[in-house]
Scaffold this motif. Structure first.
Motif, PDB file in Angstrom:
ATOM      1  N   GLY A  30     -29.230 -76.582  20.701  1.00 35.68           N
ATOM      2  CA  GLY A  30     -28.003 -75.842  20.403  1.00 35.68           C
ATOM      3  C   GLY A  30     -27.214 -76.471  19.272  1.00 35.68           C
ATOM      4  O   GLY A  30     -26.726 -75.778  18.374  1.00 35.68           O
ATOM      5  N   VAL A  31     -27.086 -77.807  19.302  1.00 34.29           N
ATOM      6  CA  VAL A  31     -26.382 -78.508  18.220  1.00 34.29           C
ATOM      7  C   VAL A  31     -27.126 -78.316  16.906  1.00 34.29           C
ATOM      8  O   VAL A  31     -26.520 -78.070  15.849  1.00 34.29           O
ATOM      9  CB  VAL A  31     -26.246 -80.000  18.557  1.00 34.29           C
ATOM     10  N   GLY A  32     -28.459 -78.408  16.955  1.00 34.36           N
ATOM     11  CA  GLY A  32     -29.250 -78.222  15.749  1.00 34.36           C
ATOM     12  C   GLY A  32     -29.108 -76.824  15.175  1.00 34.36           C
ATOM     13  O   GLY A  32     -28.955 -76.649  13.964  1.00 34.36           O
ATOM     14  N   LEU A  33     -29.140 -75.806  16.024  1.00 36.90           N
ATOM     15  CA  LEU A  33     -28.988 -74.426  15.560  1.00 36.90           C
ATOM     16  C   LEU A  33     -27.645 -74.215  14.866  1.00 36.90           C
ATOM     17  O   LEU A  33     -27.576 -73.616  13.787  1.00 36.90           O
ATOM     18  CB  LEU A  33     -29.112 -73.467  16.742  1.00 36.90           C
ATOM     19  N   ALA A  34     -26.577 -74.712  15.487  1.00 36.78           N
ATOM     20  CA  ALA A  34     -25.251 -74.541  14.892  1.00 36.78           C
ATOM     21  C   ALA A  34     -25.141 -75.287  13.566  1.00 36.78           C
ATOM     22  O   ALA A  34     -24.634 -74.751  12.573  1.00 36.78           O
ATOM     23  CB  ALA A  34     -24.184 -75.037  15.873  1.00 36.78           C
ATOM     24  N   GLY A  35     -25.652 -76.526  13.523  1.00 37.78           N
ATOM     25  CA  GLY A  35     -25.569 -77.314  12.297  1.00 37.78           C
ATOM     26  C   GLY A  35     -26.408 -76.737  11.168  1.00 37.78           C
ATOM     27  O   GLY A  35     -25.943 -76.645  10.023  1.00 37.78           O
ATOM     28  N   TYR A  36     -27.633 -76.328  11.477  1.00 41.97           N
ATOM     29  CA  TYR A  36     -28.491 -75.729  10.451  1.00 41.97           C
ATOM     30  C   TYR A  36     -27.878 -74.449   9.897  1.00 41.97           C
ATOM     31  O   TYR A  36     -27.955 -74.177   8.689  1.00 41.97           O
ATOM     32  CB  TYR A  36     -29.867 -75.417  11.041  1.00 41.97           C
ATOM     33  N   THR A  37     -27.287 -73.640  10.770  1.00 43.12           N
ATOM     34  CA  THR A  37     -26.698 -72.383  10.318  1.00 43.12           C
ATOM     35  C   THR A  37     -25.562 -72.631   9.343  1.00 43.12           C
ATOM     36  O   THR A  37     -25.419 -71.919   8.334  1.00 43.12           O
ATOM     37  CB  THR A  37     -26.198 -71.564  11.524  1.00 43.12           C
ATOM     38  N   LEU A  38     -24.757 -73.633   9.609  1.00 45.12           N
ATOM     39  CA  LEU A  38     -23.671 -73.984   8.675  1.00 45.12           C
ATOM     40  C   LEU A  38     -24.237 -74.425   7.325  1.00 45.12           C
ATOM     41  O   LEU A  38     -23.709 -74.054   6.270  1.00 45.12           O
ATOM     42  CB  LEU A  38     -22.804 -75.087   9.276  1.00 45.12           C
ATOM     43  N   ILE A  39     -25.308 -75.200   7.352  1.00 47.48           N
ATOM     44  CA  ILE A  39     -25.911 -75.676   6.102  1.00 47.48           C
ATOM     45  C   ILE A  39     -26.531 -74.506   5.333  1.00 47.48           C
ATOM     46  O   ILE A  39     -26.395 -74.401   4.105  1.00 47.48           O
ATOM     47  CB  ILE A  39     -26.963 -76.754   6.401  1.00 47.48           C
ATOM     48  N   TYR A  40     -27.212 -73.621   6.057  1.00 42.23           N
ATOM     49  CA  TYR A  40     -27.845 -72.471   5.404  1.00 42.23           C
ATOM     50  C   TYR A  40     -26.831 -71.623   4.640  1.00 42.23           C
ATOM     51  O   TYR A  40     -27.114 -71.120   3.554  1.00 42.23           O
ATOM     52  CB  TYR A  40     -28.523 -71.573   6.445  1.00 42.23           C
ATOM     53  N   GLY A  41     -25.640 -71.444   5.233  1.00 39.12           N
ATOM     54  CA  GLY A  41     -24.636 -70.622   4.584  1.00 39.12           C
ATOM     55  C   GLY A  41     -24.251 -71.134   3.215  1.00 39.12           C
ATOM     56  O   GLY A  41     -23.875 -70.349   2.329  1.00 39.12           O
ATOM     57  N   ALA A  42     -24.360 -72.448   3.001  1.00 43.93           N
ATOM     58  CA  ALA A  42     -24.023 -73.040   1.705  1.00 43.93           C
ATOM     59  C   ALA A  42     -25.221 -73.036   0.760  1.00 43.93           C
ATOM     60  O   ALA A  42     -25.065 -72.867  -0.446  1.00 43.93           O
ATOM     61  CB  ALA A  42     -23.511 -74.460   1.900  1.00 43.93           C
ATOM     62  N   TRP A  43     -26.431 -73.219   1.293  1.00 41.25           N
ATOM     63  CA  TRP A  43     -27.612 -73.359   0.448  1.00 41.25           C
ATOM     64  C   TRP A  43     -28.269 -72.019   0.108  1.00 41.25           C
ATOM     65  O   TRP A  43     -28.831 -71.859  -0.971  1.00 41.25           O
ATOM     66  CB  TRP A  43     -28.641 -74.251   1.139  1.00 41.25           C
ATOM     67  N   LEU A  44     -28.258 -71.100   1.054  1.00 35.16           N
ATOM     68  CA  LEU A  44     -28.945 -69.828   0.864  1.00 35.16           C
ATOM     69  C   LEU A  44     -28.091 -68.719   1.492  1.00 35.16           C
ATOM     70  O   LEU A  44     -28.352 -68.282   2.609  1.00 35.16           O
ATOM     71  CB  LEU A  44     -30.339 -69.876   1.511  1.00 35.16           C
ATOM     72  N   PRO A  45     -27.049 -68.284   0.784  1.00 35.09           N
ATOM     73  CA  PRO A  45     -26.088 -67.336   1.385  1.00 35.09           C
ATOM     74  C   PRO A  45     -26.733 -66.043   1.887  1.00 35.09           C
ATOM     75  O   PRO A  45     -26.286 -65.483   2.889  1.00 35.09           O
ATOM     76  CB  PRO A  45     -25.110 -67.057   0.241  1.00 35.09           C
ATOM     77  N   ASP A  46     -27.756 -65.551   1.214  1.00 31.01           N
ATOM     78  CA  ASP A  46     -28.402 -64.295   1.612  1.00 31.01           C
ATOM     79  C   ASP A  46     -29.789 -64.589   2.171  1.00 31.01           C
ATOM     80  O   ASP A  46     -30.716 -64.912   1.426  1.00 31.01           O
ATOM     81  CB  ASP A  46     -28.510 -63.354   0.417  1.00 31.01           C
ATOM     82  N   PRO A  47     -29.995 -64.484   3.495  1.00 31.79           N
ATOM     83  CA  PRO A  47     -31.294 -64.815   4.076  1.00 31.79           C
ATOM     84  C   PRO A  47     -32.284 -63.661   4.048  1.00 31.79           C
ATOM     85  O   PRO A  47     -33.426 -63.825   4.495  1.00 31.79           O
ATOM     86  CB  PRO A  47     -30.935 -65.162   5.521  1.00 31.79           C
ATOM     87  N   SER A  48     -31.900 -62.507   3.544  1.00 28.95           N
ATOM     88  CA  SER A  48     -32.755 -61.325   3.654  1.00 28.95           C
ATOM     89  C   SER A  48     -33.850 -61.258   2.594  1.00 28.95           C
ATOM     90  O   SER A  48     -34.736 -60.417   2.682  1.00 28.95           O
ATOM     91  CB  SER A  48     -31.894 -60.058   3.555  1.00 28.95           C
ATOM     92  N   GLY A  49     -33.807 -62.128   1.603  1.00 25.25           N
ATOM     93  CA  GLY A  49     -34.821 -62.084   0.547  1.00 25.25           C
ATOM     94  C   GLY A  49     -36.113 -62.765   0.939  1.00 25.25           C
ATOM     95  O   GLY A  49     -36.379 -63.032   2.115  1.00 25.25           O
ATOM     96  N   LEU A  50     -36.931 -63.086  -0.053  1.00 24.29           N
ATOM     97  CA  LEU A  50     -38.217 -63.712   0.186  1.00 24.29           C
ATOM     98  C   LEU A  50     -38.127 -65.231   0.263  1.00 24.29           C
ATOM     99  O   LEU A  50     -39.071 -65.885   0.722  1.00 24.29           O
ATOM    100  CB  LEU A  50     -39.204 -63.314  -0.916  1.00 24.29           C
ATOM    101  N   ARG A  51     -37.019 -65.779  -0.185  1.00 24.76           N
ATOM    102  CA  ARG A  51     -36.882 -67.232  -0.193  1.00 24.76           C
ATOM    103  C   ARG A  51     -36.654 -67.766   1.217  1.00 24.76           C
ATOM    104  O   ARG A  51     -36.070 -67.109   2.073  1.00 24.76           O
ATOM    105  CB  ARG A  51     -35.724 -67.650  -1.088  1.00 24.76           C
ATOM    106  N   LEU A  52     -37.095 -69.001   1.436  1.00 19.86           N
ATOM    107  CA  LEU A  52     -36.827 -69.719   2.678  1.00 19.86           C
ATOM    108  C   LEU A  52     -35.951 -70.923   2.369  1.00 19.86           C
ATOM    109  O   LEU A  52     -35.946 -71.425   1.237  1.00 19.86           O
ATOM    110  CB  LEU A  52     -38.136 -70.188   3.323  1.00 19.86           C
TER     111      LEU A  52
END
Length: 416
Positions: free
Chosen positions: A103-125
């Protein structure tokens, strides 16, 4: 009575003389040894910090590895031990600790993703995140890894921290894991062409968005936690730990509660992903095994697609010091210091059973790691935290493989 009257002064002088007459007592030898090991870790961190341009990365790897090893040892954060506690006693506390880490990992990763890859719907990971292909090979990897845990008595990360406790089985399990890596590389091309090359890479935020994926996975974790609390034995749930008034004893001498270990594991995982790369403990072992096999010309000239996948990379490295290598070294050293301080360093001479179970279980662990692109830390913990469906599939295979092997081994009186 004031301290300035005669009797008070006399009592004070008497007490002072008595205190001065008492011999100076040195701390137990194990505390001195633990302090020496901890000092060696600190000196190593300082020296690594002078290692050229890679110094900050190497230094932080050693620091996080030491923190991870200390937490694993103090909290007994062993995936196999935790699952065995549930099977044998319906004790849910360890599993709840794993859920907290996720749970802690999911919350932390999600916060990081928002800064690194704002739009997750594309082909990039997301960069470096452990998001692997989902298919029959991954499920088979989980089954093999689970069987290896049941036979050897631990996963790879737990074998590393148990080196610091003087385990009789862990050295042979890690040797076996190296052999399993080589066998995995030898069989990679066939399975890759048969199934892995066509397996989809499923990243949940791509389908659900960051918010949807986070809510969905936290809901699953919450449902599992609710079921564990309902199905767990009340006697185990109600067993309160002895209150500790001495913080030193609570940190260094007593076992940490599973929820606290899970909290710190999750936080270390988020910090590692933010500053270095996702948590993983098998990249160095896999790389060195691949390097050894390549030197003896045992492997095919080309391992199809292996180095293009996310996970615990097994690229051959020429450098003596690598981030994952220092992470593992810090893990083992800090676990050794923690075990010394707690009086849990208890080496024993290995017997034939230790050697055999370690080698056989280790081979399965290594083979499963190759096709799972990681272990319980890299694929399960970091993968699920990353929102990767591969982490969930590996976890399912691991649970089935561990349970089936343990029950069969006990029926045949081969496992405890």
């Amino acid at each position: 009575m004031s301290i300035s009257d005669d009797s008070g002064a006399l009592d004070y002088e008497t007490a002072r003389r008595q205190a001065g007459a008492e011999p100076i007592r040195l701390p137990p030898l194990r505390f001195i040894a633990a302090a020496v090991v901890a000092s060696a870790i600190a000196v190593s961190i300082y020296l690594v910090g002078r290692h050229g341009d890679l110094a900050p990365q190497l230094q932080l790897s050693l620091i996080l590895g030491a923190a991870f090893g200390f937490v694993l040892q103090r909290a007994r954060f062993c995936f196999f031990c935790i699952w065995k506690d549930w099977l044998d006693r319906r004790d849910p506390r360890g599993l709840l600790g794993i859920l907290i880490a996720l749970g802690v990992g999911l919350a932390g990763y999600t916060l990081i993703y928002g800064a690194w890859l704002p739009d997750p719907s594309g082909l990039r990971l997301p960069p470096t995140a452990h998001i692997g292909p989902v298919g029959p090979a991954l499920l088979l990897a989980g089954l093999a890894f689970g069987a290896g845990m049941a036979i050897s008595g631990s996963c790879i990360s737990a074998h590393l921290y148990r080196l610091g406790e003087g385990s009789s089985t862990s050295p042979f399990a890690l040797i076996g894991a190296g052999l399993g890596f080589i066998l995995g590389f030898l069989s990679w091309n066939e399975l890759y062409l048969l199934t892995i090359s066509d397996s989809p890479v499923l990243w949940l935020p791509r389908q659900l968005g960051y918010g949807g994926a986070l809510v969905a996975e936290l809901t699953v974790l919450g449902a599992i936690a609710w079921w564990l609390l309902r199905a767990g034995r009340p006697s185990e749930l109600g067993a309160a730990q002895e209150a500790q008034t001495d913080p030193i004893a609570a940190i260094f001498l007593r076992r940490w509660p599973a929820w606290l270990g899970g909290l710190f594991v999750g936080l270390i995982g988020v910090a590692a992903y933010l500053r270095l790369s996702p948590l993983g403990v098998t990249a160095e072992l896999g790389s060195r095994s691949r390097q050894l096999a390549t030197q003896f010309d045992w492997l095919p000239a080309r391992l199809e697609g292996l180095d293009s996948f996310r996970g615990c990379a097994t690229l051959i490295r020429d450098a003596l010091l690598t981030p994952n290598g220092l992470f593992v070294a810090g893990l083992v050293a800090a676990a050794f210091a923690a075990a010394l301080a707690a009086g849990e360093f208890k080496p024993r001479r290995p017997n034939g059973g230790h050697v055999l179970r370690g080698l056989i279980g280790g081979v399965l662990l290594g083979w499963g790691t190759v096709f799972g692109l990681g272990c319980t830390v890299g694929t399960l913990l970091s993968g699920i935290s990353a929102g990767a469906a591969s982490g969930w599939v590996f976890a399912f295979g691991l649970i089935v493989g561990t349970t089936a092997t343990l029950k069969l081994g006990r029926r045949l009186r081969l496992l405890e």
